[in-house]
Structure formats: structure tokens, C-alpha cells
Enzyme design. Sequence first.
Site, PDB file in Angstrom:
ATOM      1  N   ARG A 234      -1.589 118.227  64.952  1.00 50.73           N
ATOM      2  CA  ARG A 234      -1.657 119.230  66.059  1.00 50.73           C
ATOM      3  C   ARG A 234      -0.295 119.387  66.739  1.00 50.73           C
ATOM      4  O   ARG A 234       0.371 118.524  67.199  1.00 50.73           O
ATOM      5  CB  ARG A 234      -2.697 119.278  67.176  1.00 50.73           C
ATOM      6  N   GLU A 263       0.676 128.320  68.865  1.00 49.58           N
ATOM      7  CA  GLU A 263       0.314 128.936  67.845  1.00 49.58           C
ATOM      8  C   GLU A 263      -0.271 130.448  67.863  1.00 49.58           C
ATOM      9  O   GLU A 263      -1.017 130.454  68.686  1.00 49.58           O
ATOM     10  CB  GLU A 263      -0.423 128.154  66.720  1.00 49.58           C
ATOM     11  N   HIS A 281       0.757 126.657  59.619  1.00 49.93           N
ATOM     12  CA  HIS A 281      -0.574 126.102  59.624  1.00 49.93           C
ATOM     13  C   HIS A 281      -1.363 126.202  58.279  1.00 49.93           C
ATOM     14  O   HIS A 281      -2.546 126.752  58.474  1.00 49.93           O
ATOM     15  CB  HIS A 281      -1.214 126.248  60.950  1.00 49.93           C
TER      16      HIS A 281
END
Length: 326
Positions: A234, A263, A281
Site C-alpha cells: 500500500r 491513488e 495498481h
Amino acid sequence: MTDTLKSIPILVPGAINPVTLDRLRAVFDVTYVEEGFGAVSDALASRVRGIAAIIPMSAADIDRFPKLEIIAHFGVGYDSVDARHAASRGIMVTNTPEVLNEDVADIAVALLLNAIRQLPLAEQWLRDGKWASKGPFPLTPLTLRERRVGIYGLGRVGRAVARRLEAFGLDIAYHNRSAVDGVPYQYYPTLIGLAEAVDTLISVTPSTPETAKSVDAKVLAALGPKGVFVNIGRGATVDQDALIEALRDGTIAAAGLDVFANEPHVPQSLLDLPNATIVPHVGSATEYTRAAMATLCAENVIAWFTEGWPKTPVPETLGVERPRTN
Ligand code: NAP
């Protein structure tokens, strides 16, 4: 039983893999609200007993649903769901572990190889016609040979990464809060201790208050000038400004990143760095794995209402009481 299940109101707020929707629609009374929670009427919210979603769920979101019994989160990382609050309200939370391990571990290795062998730059060299006009792509200063790899978060995905790196003949160490039984890798009880012992750090830890910005300037400096950092866990676990600075001033040599602090926004200062290989991602983003995650997400809801317990509850909600029979 099916008739009874068909009367149970399940909400799917926000876009989700169609496999989840189809599976749930075959069993329950499903309302899909593409726009997310903001478009859910109070009348619907007062009836909903289960939610399947990929979107964040704050305590305030959860509190809109007085009859809610289960939140089936799509994804293994569930930091965007306030699971502690759900637990305090007796609401089960589930995630989608295991089924994505292999695809995510593949991307960790791909990012490592990209960062070290500069494959995105080499491909651009070819596409720009430089192979023909200027000659071979320059030799890369970095190699995977003789590297010592540290895995920060030797859990399900971390172990899949480690298994792959064993095949590369690399020395592997790790840091978790507690040592893992039965693995042949050296354990370091602190992250800084691990970073000092390795030159390559792969982060696979969840985003929690404890891990927030834990990969900081000190940890990065400990990797040294040949250091490579890969993040498949993360973005919140890294001090992103410190990482950009470390890449810019040569504190470390390169990075491979699948996840970012805010993000989908990636700062220009990171986009500008040629020694950062970055992807949006995509760790679990294959049709194959997303279908498996989507199925597990739906099956958690089905198991809750048919068997009284879901397949993959998150630790925070293990104490939640089983539902009344339907
Ligand atoms: P997992 O099996 O729960 O593994 C997490 C590991 O992190 C465990 O080994 C845990 O060990 C360690 N850890 C947790 N808190 C820590 C702390 N404060 N300090 C040190 N180590 C800590 O989870 P997983 O299934 O491998 O997934 C890991 C994470 O990867 C997910 O939470 C998600 O955020 C991320 N992920 C990203 C993608 C992607 O698409 N990029 C895909 C899947 C997963 P201890 O409990 O002993 O500390």
C-alpha cells in the site's frame, strides 16, 4: 430456502466486477447503485442486510444501515473499510485473501526486474528508433546478482514473492511483527534492522496506523546507493516525499511501484524520475484473478446467510455473533 434468500436486500454500491453482481443476483434481492453511497435512498438503507463493495466504507457510511449484518469487501487489503467500527456494531467484514497471491507476486517480481534491468527504458529506446540510430541500449549499472532481498510483510503475498525469488538464487530475509515458523529466511525484528542488512526491499505490508509511512528516509538510506525499493503493498506505508527525494538524490538507485500515497494521483515529481518504474495498481488485475476475487466476495455473503459464517472474515470481526437463521 431460496425464496427466503430472495427476499434478503443486498446492496452493491459503486462499480464492481460483474461476476460478483451475477452471483449475488442469482440468490438475493440485489440493488446495484453505480454512483455509490451518495445515491442510496434512506428507505433502501433502512432495509439493507448485506453490502458487497470495493469502495471505501467509513464509520458514518456504515451507520446509515441499521440492519446491516455483513460487508463483503472486494480485495484483500481492507484499510478503506472501518472494520473496527463494524465489529463494534456486530457487523461482519470479509475480504478476498489467497486467490490473488500468485498474480500479485508476479507483479512484484516484474517491478523488481524492471527497476534493476531498466526494461521500460530499454523498450522506449527500441520504440524511439535509437537502437538503429544510436546503437545498443546502455549497460545497466544494476543487476539482480548478489542481491540480498528483504521482504517487509512475509504474509500470504510476501511468501509467494519469496518463493519466486528463491528460484533466482537470492538471499532472502524479512520483517514482520512476529517471526514466521517453518520458513528458511532470516527474521529481523525491526524494519530498520532489515533495511540495514539488505540492498533490496519489497514492501507487502497492509496499510494500518502502525505501518503508516514506516518506509521513511532512514529506512531508504539504510538500503544504500545500490538500493532498490519495490512496493506492492500500500502507498500509505511509505513516506512518498522521502522516496522521491531518495530516488532523485541517489540515496537509493531505483524503485518499482504498484501503489501510491494518494491513488489515482501520482505526483509529477515521481512521474519525472527515470529510475522509478511505475504501474497503476495492477497487482491483481487479471481477468482470471479478479473473477476469483469476485466469486469469493459474493460467496462470503451467501455463506453468511446460508451457513451462518462467511468464508474469509477479517480478524477484527471474528468475535461477531452468528446471524439469526433466515
Ligand atoms: P497478510 O497475509 O495478512 O500479510 C501481511 C503481512 O504483513 C504479515 O506477514 C504481517 O505479519 C505483516 N505485518 C502487518 N502489520 C505489520 C507491522 N505493523 N509491522 C510489520 N509487519 C506487519 O496479507 P497479504 O494477503 O499478504 O496482503 C498484504 C497486503 O498487500 C494487503 O493488506 C494489501 O494492502 C496489499 N495487496 C496489494 C495488492 C496490489 O494489487 N498491489 C494486492 C494484494 C494485496 P505480522 O502480523 O507478524 O506483523
